[in-house]
Design an enzyme around this catalytic site. Structure first.
Site, PDB file in Angstrom:
ATOM      1  N   ARG A   1       0.928  -1.047   0.202  1.00  0.00           N
ATOM      2  CA  ARG A   1       0.131  -0.010   0.018  1.00  0.00           C
ATOM      3  C   ARG A   1       0.793   1.074   0.002  1.00  0.00           C
ATOM      4  NH1 ARG A   1      -0.690   4.775   2.694  1.00  0.00           N
ATOM      5  NH2 ARG A   1      -0.443   3.820   4.628  1.00  0.00           N
ATOM      6  N   ASP A   2       1.568   1.436   1.184  1.00  0.00           N
ATOM      7  CA  ASP A   2       2.401   2.652   1.296  1.00  0.00           C
ATOM      8  C   ASP A   2       3.611   2.851   0.123  1.00  0.00           C
ATOM      9  OD1 ASP A   2       3.055   4.923   2.343  1.00  0.00           O
ATOM     10  OD2 ASP A   2       3.839   4.522   4.115  1.00  0.00           O
TER      11      ASP A   2
ATOM     12  N   HIS B   1       6.748   3.794  12.513  1.00  0.00           N
ATOM     13  CA  HIS B   1       6.642   3.976  11.010  1.00  0.00           C
ATOM     14  C   HIS B   1       7.617   5.028  10.585  1.00  0.00           C
ATOM     15  CE1 HIS B   1       3.794   3.645   7.271  1.00  0.00           C
ATOM     16  NE2 HIS B   1       4.648   4.706   7.163  1.00  0.00           N
TER      17      HIS B   1
ATOM     18  N   HIS C   1      10.431   6.660   7.876  1.00  0.00           N
ATOM     19  CA  HIS C   1      11.030   6.876   6.562  1.00  0.00           C
ATOM     20  C   HIS C   1      12.375   7.064   6.633  1.00  0.00           C
ATOM     21  CE1 HIS C   1       7.301   6.977   3.944  1.00  0.00           C
ATOM     22  NE2 HIS C   1       6.805   7.055   5.155  1.00  0.00           N
TER      23      HIS C   1
ATOM     24  N   CYS D   1       6.053   9.874   0.060  1.00  0.00           N
ATOM     25  CA  CYS D   1       4.766  10.496   0.278  1.00  0.00           C
ATOM     26  C   CYS D   1       4.589  11.705  -0.904  1.00  0.00           C
ATOM     27  CB  CYS D   1       4.653  11.059   1.680  1.00  0.00           C
ATOM     28  SG  CYS D   1       3.223  12.041   2.025  1.00  0.00           S
TER      29      CYS D   1
ATOM     30  N   ASN E   1       9.753   4.132   2.950  1.00  0.00           N
ATOM     31  CA  ASN E   1       9.573   3.682   4.474  1.00  0.00           C
ATOM     32  C   ASN E   1      11.092   2.773   4.511  1.00  0.00           C
ATOM     33  OD1 ASN E   1       6.765   3.618   3.442  1.00  0.00           O
ATOM     34  ND2 ASN E   1       6.544   3.654   5.522  1.00  0.00           N
TER      35      ASN E   1
END
Length: 303
Positions: free
Chosen positions: A16-17, A209, A211, A242, A251
Protein backbone atom coordinates in the site's frame (compact mmCIF):
# COMPACT_ATOMS: atom_id res chain seq x y z
CA UNK A 1 15.95 2.22 30.86
CA UNK A 2 16.64 -0.37 28.18
CA UNK A 3 13.79 -2.80 27.66
CA UNK A 4 14.36 -4.35 24.25
CA UNK A 5 11.56 -6.71 23.18
CA UNK A 6 12.29 -10.35 22.48
CA UNK A 7 9.85 -10.46 19.55
CA UNK A 8 8.82 -7.76 17.08
CA UNK A 9 5.69 -7.76 14.91
CA UNK A 10 6.44 -6.45 11.43
CA UNK A 11 3.61 -4.63 9.67
CA UNK A 12 4.43 -4.83 5.97
CA UNK A 13 3.31 -1.64 4.21
CA UNK A 14 4.93 -2.18 0.82
CA UNK A 15 1.76 -3.24 -0.98
CA UNK A 16 0.00 0.00 0.00
CA UNK A 17 2.34 2.72 1.24
CA UNK A 18 5.12 1.38 -0.94
CA UNK A 19 3.19 1.25 -4.20
CA UNK A 20 0.84 4.22 -3.94
CA UNK A 21 3.50 6.72 -4.96
CA UNK A 22 5.01 4.86 -7.91
CA UNK A 23 5.23 6.89 -11.14
CA UNK A 24 3.64 4.19 -13.30
CA UNK A 25 0.54 1.98 -12.86
CA UNK A 26 1.10 -1.34 -11.12
CA UNK A 27 -1.05 -4.22 -12.46
CA UNK A 28 -3.49 -5.80 -10.05
CA UNK A 29 -1.95 -9.20 -10.66
CA UNK A 30 1.45 -7.88 -9.59
CA UNK A 31 0.01 -6.55 -6.34
CA UNK A 32 -1.70 -9.86 -5.64
CA UNK A 33 1.51 -11.77 -6.39
CA UNK A 34 3.48 -9.42 -4.11
CA UNK A 35 1.10 -9.89 -1.18
CA UNK A 36 1.12 -13.67 -1.53
CA UNK A 37 4.94 -13.75 -1.70
CA UNK A 38 5.19 -11.58 1.41
CA UNK A 39 2.86 -13.88 3.32
CA UNK A 40 4.82 -16.92 2.14
CA UNK A 41 7.92 -15.25 3.62
CA UNK A 42 6.21 -15.15 7.00
CA UNK A 43 4.52 -11.74 7.06
CA UNK A 44 1.38 -11.97 9.21
CA UNK A 45 0.27 -8.33 9.19
CA UNK A 46 0.02 -6.57 5.84
CA UNK A 47 -1.47 -3.40 4.42
CA UNK A 48 -3.27 -4.85 1.43
CA UNK A 49 -4.96 -1.72 0.07
CA UNK A 50 -6.52 1.68 0.61
CA UNK A 51 -10.10 2.71 -0.01
CA UNK A 52 -9.37 6.32 -0.82
CA UNK A 53 -10.37 8.59 -3.68
CA UNK A 54 -8.92 7.27 -6.96
CA UNK A 55 -8.66 10.90 -8.04
CA UNK A 56 -6.03 11.58 -5.38
CA UNK A 57 -4.40 8.14 -5.10
CA UNK A 58 -4.98 6.43 -8.48
CA UNK A 59 -2.63 3.53 -7.77
CA UNK A 60 -4.97 2.30 -5.04
CA UNK A 61 -8.08 2.34 -7.26
CA UNK A 62 -7.99 -1.46 -7.62
CA UNK A 63 -7.84 -2.24 -3.89
CA UNK A 64 -11.20 -4.03 -4.02
CA UNK A 65 -9.95 -6.34 -6.78
CA UNK A 66 -6.66 -6.95 -4.98
CA UNK A 67 -8.29 -7.89 -1.70
CA UNK A 68 -10.82 -10.16 -3.39
CA UNK A 69 -8.21 -11.96 -5.51
CA UNK A 70 -5.57 -12.74 -2.89
CA UNK A 71 -5.60 -16.25 -1.49
CA UNK A 72 -6.39 -15.66 2.16
CA UNK A 73 -4.33 -17.40 4.79
CA UNK A 74 -5.51 -18.04 8.36
CA UNK A 75 -4.04 -15.86 11.10
CA UNK A 76 -2.97 -13.15 8.65
CA UNK A 77 -4.17 -9.58 9.10
CA UNK A 78 -5.21 -7.97 5.81
CA UNK A 79 -5.51 -4.29 6.62
CA UNK A 80 -6.98 -1.45 4.56
CA UNK A 81 -6.74 2.31 4.90
CA UNK A 82 -10.22 3.80 5.40
CA UNK A 83 -10.37 7.60 5.64
CA UNK A 84 -14.18 7.82 5.78
CA UNK A 85 -17.38 5.78 6.03
CA UNK A 86 -17.45 5.24 2.27
CA UNK A 87 -14.01 3.68 2.49
CA UNK A 88 -15.08 1.64 5.49
CA UNK A 89 -18.08 0.28 3.60
CA UNK A 90 -15.78 -0.77 0.75
CA UNK A 91 -13.32 -2.37 3.17
CA UNK A 92 -16.11 -4.46 4.68
CA UNK A 93 -17.18 -5.60 1.23
CA UNK A 94 -13.57 -6.47 0.38
CA UNK A 95 -13.18 -8.62 3.47
CA UNK A 96 -10.60 -6.55 5.32
CA UNK A 97 -10.09 -7.90 8.83
CA UNK A 98 -8.49 -4.69 10.07
CA UNK A 99 -8.82 -1.05 9.02
CA UNK A 100 -6.82 2.09 9.63
CA UNK A 101 -7.70 5.73 10.16
CA UNK A 102 -5.18 8.53 9.97
CA UNK A 103 -4.52 12.04 11.16
CA UNK A 104 -1.54 14.40 10.99
CA UNK A 105 0.38 15.96 13.85
CA UNK A 106 0.43 19.38 12.19
CA UNK A 107 -2.34 21.49 10.72
CA UNK A 108 -0.42 22.29 7.54
CA UNK A 109 0.22 18.66 6.64
CA UNK A 110 -3.37 17.75 7.50
CA UNK A 111 -4.63 20.32 5.02
CA UNK A 112 -2.18 19.22 2.29
CA UNK A 113 -2.71 15.50 2.82
CA UNK A 114 -6.46 15.28 3.43
CA UNK A 115 -7.77 18.82 2.80
CA UNK A 116 -9.07 19.13 6.35
CA UNK A 117 -8.01 20.28 9.80
CA UNK A 118 -6.87 17.91 12.54
CA UNK A 119 -10.25 18.29 14.26
CA UNK A 120 -12.05 17.52 11.03
CA UNK A 121 -9.86 14.42 10.61
CA UNK A 122 -10.94 13.21 14.04
CA UNK A 123 -14.57 13.88 13.11
CA UNK A 124 -14.16 11.77 9.97
CA UNK A 125 -12.48 8.98 11.90
CA UNK A 126 -15.15 8.66 14.60
CA UNK A 127 -17.91 7.05 12.47
CA UNK A 128 -15.33 4.80 10.77
CA UNK A 129 -14.25 3.49 14.17
CA UNK A 130 -17.88 3.03 15.19
CA UNK A 131 -18.63 1.03 12.01
CA UNK A 132 -15.56 -1.13 12.54
CA UNK A 133 -16.46 -1.85 16.15
CA UNK A 134 -20.01 -2.75 15.13
CA UNK A 135 -18.51 -5.32 12.75
CA UNK A 136 -15.93 -6.55 15.27
CA UNK A 137 -13.00 -5.29 13.22
CA UNK A 138 -9.95 -3.76 14.88
CA UNK A 139 -8.92 -0.20 14.02
CA UNK A 140 -5.35 1.00 13.79
CA UNK A 141 -4.52 4.69 13.99
CA UNK A 142 -1.82 6.50 12.04
CA UNK A 143 -0.27 9.86 12.86
CA UNK A 144 1.86 11.55 10.21
CA UNK A 145 4.76 13.96 10.79
CA UNK A 146 5.40 12.95 14.41
CA UNK A 147 9.05 14.05 14.32
CA UNK A 148 8.96 16.76 11.68
CA UNK A 149 6.76 18.53 9.13
CA UNK A 150 7.68 19.68 5.62
CA UNK A 151 5.56 22.80 6.07
CA UNK A 152 5.95 23.80 9.71
CA UNK A 153 9.58 22.95 10.38
CA UNK A 154 11.78 19.98 11.12
CA UNK A 155 10.57 19.34 14.67
CA UNK A 156 7.10 18.46 15.91
CA UNK A 157 5.98 19.02 19.51
CA UNK A 158 6.22 15.61 21.21
CA UNK A 159 3.60 16.55 23.79
CA UNK A 160 1.13 17.40 21.04
CA UNK A 161 1.74 14.01 19.44
CA UNK A 162 1.19 12.38 22.84
CA UNK A 163 -2.20 14.07 23.17
CA UNK A 164 -3.23 13.01 19.66
CA UNK A 165 -2.09 9.43 20.28
CA UNK A 166 -4.06 9.22 23.52
CA UNK A 167 -7.12 10.60 21.77
CA UNK A 168 -6.98 7.92 19.05
CA UNK A 169 -6.66 5.21 21.69
CA UNK A 170 -9.59 6.64 23.66
CA UNK A 171 -11.67 6.65 20.45
CA UNK A 172 -11.11 2.92 20.02
CA UNK A 173 -7.86 2.37 18.11
CA UNK A 174 -6.05 -0.69 19.47
CA UNK A 175 -2.69 0.65 18.30
CA UNK A 176 -1.22 3.89 16.95
CA UNK A 177 1.51 3.92 14.31
CA UNK A 178 3.84 6.90 14.66
CA UNK A 179 4.96 8.16 11.27
CA UNK A 180 8.20 10.06 10.71
CA UNK A 181 6.86 10.98 7.30
CA UNK A 182 9.81 13.07 6.12
CA UNK A 183 12.45 11.04 7.92
CA UNK A 184 14.05 13.92 9.81
CA UNK A 185 14.06 12.26 13.22
CA UNK A 186 17.19 11.22 15.10
CA UNK A 187 17.46 8.57 17.84
CA UNK A 188 17.29 10.81 20.91
CA UNK A 189 14.33 12.72 19.48
CA UNK A 190 12.59 9.44 18.68
CA UNK A 191 13.17 8.25 22.24
CA UNK A 192 11.94 11.56 23.64
CA UNK A 193 8.76 11.15 21.60
CA UNK A 194 8.13 7.68 23.04
CA UNK A 195 8.85 8.99 26.54
CA UNK A 196 6.27 11.75 26.11
CA UNK A 197 3.63 9.41 24.72
CA UNK A 198 4.10 6.66 27.29
CA UNK A 199 3.17 9.09 30.03
CA UNK A 200 -0.34 8.69 28.59
CA UNK A 201 -0.40 5.47 26.53
CA UNK A 202 1.21 2.04 27.16
CA UNK A 203 4.18 1.31 24.92
CA UNK A 204 2.40 -1.92 23.91
CA UNK A 205 -0.06 0.19 21.90
CA UNK A 206 2.61 1.97 19.84
CA UNK A 207 4.21 1.19 16.49
CA UNK A 208 7.07 2.89 14.65
CA UNK A 209 6.62 3.92 11.01
CA UNK A 210 9.90 5.57 10.04
CA UNK A 211 10.99 6.80 6.63
CA UNK A 212 14.66 6.75 5.68
CA UNK A 213 15.09 10.11 3.94
CA UNK A 214 18.13 11.13 6.02
CA UNK A 215 19.39 7.58 6.58
CA UNK A 216 18.27 7.59 10.21
CA UNK A 217 15.46 5.04 10.17
CA UNK A 218 17.37 2.06 11.58
CA UNK A 219 19.07 4.20 14.22
CA UNK A 220 15.70 5.64 15.21
CA UNK A 221 14.18 2.16 15.35
CA UNK A 222 16.99 0.99 17.61
CA UNK A 223 16.20 3.95 19.85
CA UNK A 224 12.50 3.18 20.17
CA UNK A 225 13.14 -0.56 20.50
CA UNK A 226 15.23 0.34 23.53
CA UNK A 227 12.13 2.02 24.92
CA UNK A 228 10.10 -1.16 24.43
CA UNK A 229 8.33 -0.52 21.12
CA UNK A 230 7.69 -3.95 19.62
CA UNK A 231 5.81 -3.17 16.39
CA UNK A 232 7.57 -1.84 13.28
CA UNK A 233 6.07 -0.76 9.96
CA UNK A 234 8.42 -1.44 7.07
CA UNK A 235 8.33 -1.81 3.31
CA UNK A 236 9.74 -4.52 1.07
CA UNK A 237 12.69 -3.17 -0.96
CA UNK A 238 12.33 0.17 0.83
CA UNK A 239 9.49 1.19 -1.48
CA UNK A 240 7.45 4.25 -0.64
CA UNK A 241 7.45 7.99 -0.28
CA UNK A 242 4.71 10.53 0.25
CA UNK A 243 3.11 12.62 -2.52
CA UNK A 244 2.51 15.45 -0.03
CA UNK A 245 6.03 15.54 1.45
CA UNK A 246 8.47 16.72 -1.21
CA UNK A 247 11.77 14.87 -1.08
CA UNK A 248 10.63 12.18 1.35
CA UNK A 249 11.94 8.78 0.38
CA UNK A 250 10.56 5.34 1.10
CA UNK A 251 9.82 3.55 4.32
CA UNK A 252 12.63 1.73 6.02
CA UNK A 253 13.28 -1.50 4.11
CA UNK A 254 11.88 -4.65 5.68
CA UNK A 255 15.04 -6.57 4.81
CA UNK A 256 17.25 -4.04 6.64
CA UNK A 257 14.99 -4.19 9.71
CA UNK A 258 15.05 -7.99 9.71
CA UNK A 259 18.84 -8.11 9.45
CA UNK A 260 19.23 -5.71 12.38
CA UNK A 261 16.69 -7.56 14.53
CA UNK A 262 18.31 -10.92 13.80
CA UNK A 263 21.64 -9.50 14.88
CA UNK A 264 20.04 -8.36 18.12
CA UNK A 265 18.52 -11.76 18.81
CA UNK A 266 14.98 -10.43 18.36
CA UNK A 267 12.60 -12.80 16.59
CA UNK A 268 10.03 -11.93 13.90
CA UNK A 269 9.01 -15.25 12.36
CA UNK A 270 9.95 -13.93 8.90
CA UNK A 271 12.34 -15.59 6.44
CA UNK A 272 14.94 -13.01 5.39
CA UNK A 273 16.03 -14.97 2.30
CA UNK A 274 12.44 -15.06 1.03
CA UNK A 275 12.05 -11.34 1.72
CA UNK A 276 15.15 -10.62 -0.35
CA UNK A 277 13.71 -12.69 -3.20
CA UNK A 278 10.44 -10.78 -2.90
CA UNK A 279 12.30 -7.47 -3.00
CA UNK A 280 14.01 -8.58 -6.21
CA UNK A 281 10.66 -9.65 -7.68
CA UNK A 282 8.82 -6.39 -7.05
CA UNK A 283 11.80 -4.28 -8.08
CA UNK A 284 11.92 -6.03 -11.45
CA UNK A 285 8.14 -6.01 -11.85
CA UNK A 286 7.74 -2.26 -11.40
CA UNK A 287 11.21 -1.27 -12.66
CA UNK A 288 12.16 0.43 -9.42
CA UNK A 289 15.47 0.26 -7.56
CA UNK A 290 15.86 -1.82 -4.41
CA UNK A 291 16.36 0.70 -1.60
CA UNK A 292 17.61 -1.91 0.85
CA UNK A 293 21.26 -2.34 1.77
CA UNK A 294 20.62 -5.86 3.02
CA UNK A 295 18.71 -7.03 -0.04
CA UNK A 296 21.35 -5.60 -2.37
CA UNK A 297 24.16 -7.19 -0.33
CA UNK A 298 22.46 -10.60 -0.45
CA UNK A 299 21.92 -10.29 -4.20
CA UNK A 300 25.55 -9.23 -4.84
CA UNK A 301 26.81 -12.10 -2.69
CA UNK A 302 24.88 -14.54 -4.81
CA UNK A 303 26.45 -13.10 -7.94
Amino acid sequence: MSQFPTHVRIVEVGARDGLQNQPNPVPTATKVDLIERLIDAGITHIEAGAFVSPKWVPLMADSMDVMQQIKRQPDVVYSALTPNTQGMTAALAAGANEVAVFIAATESFSQKNTNCSIEEAFARAAPVIAMAQANQIRVRGYISCVLGCPYEGLETDANKVAVLTDRLIQMGCFEVSLGDTIGTGTPHKAQALIDAITERVPVTQLAAHFHNTYGQALANLYGVLERGVAVIDSSVAGLGGCPYAKGATGNVATEDVLYMLQGMGITTGIDLEKMVATAAFISAAIEAPINSHTANAFIRRRG
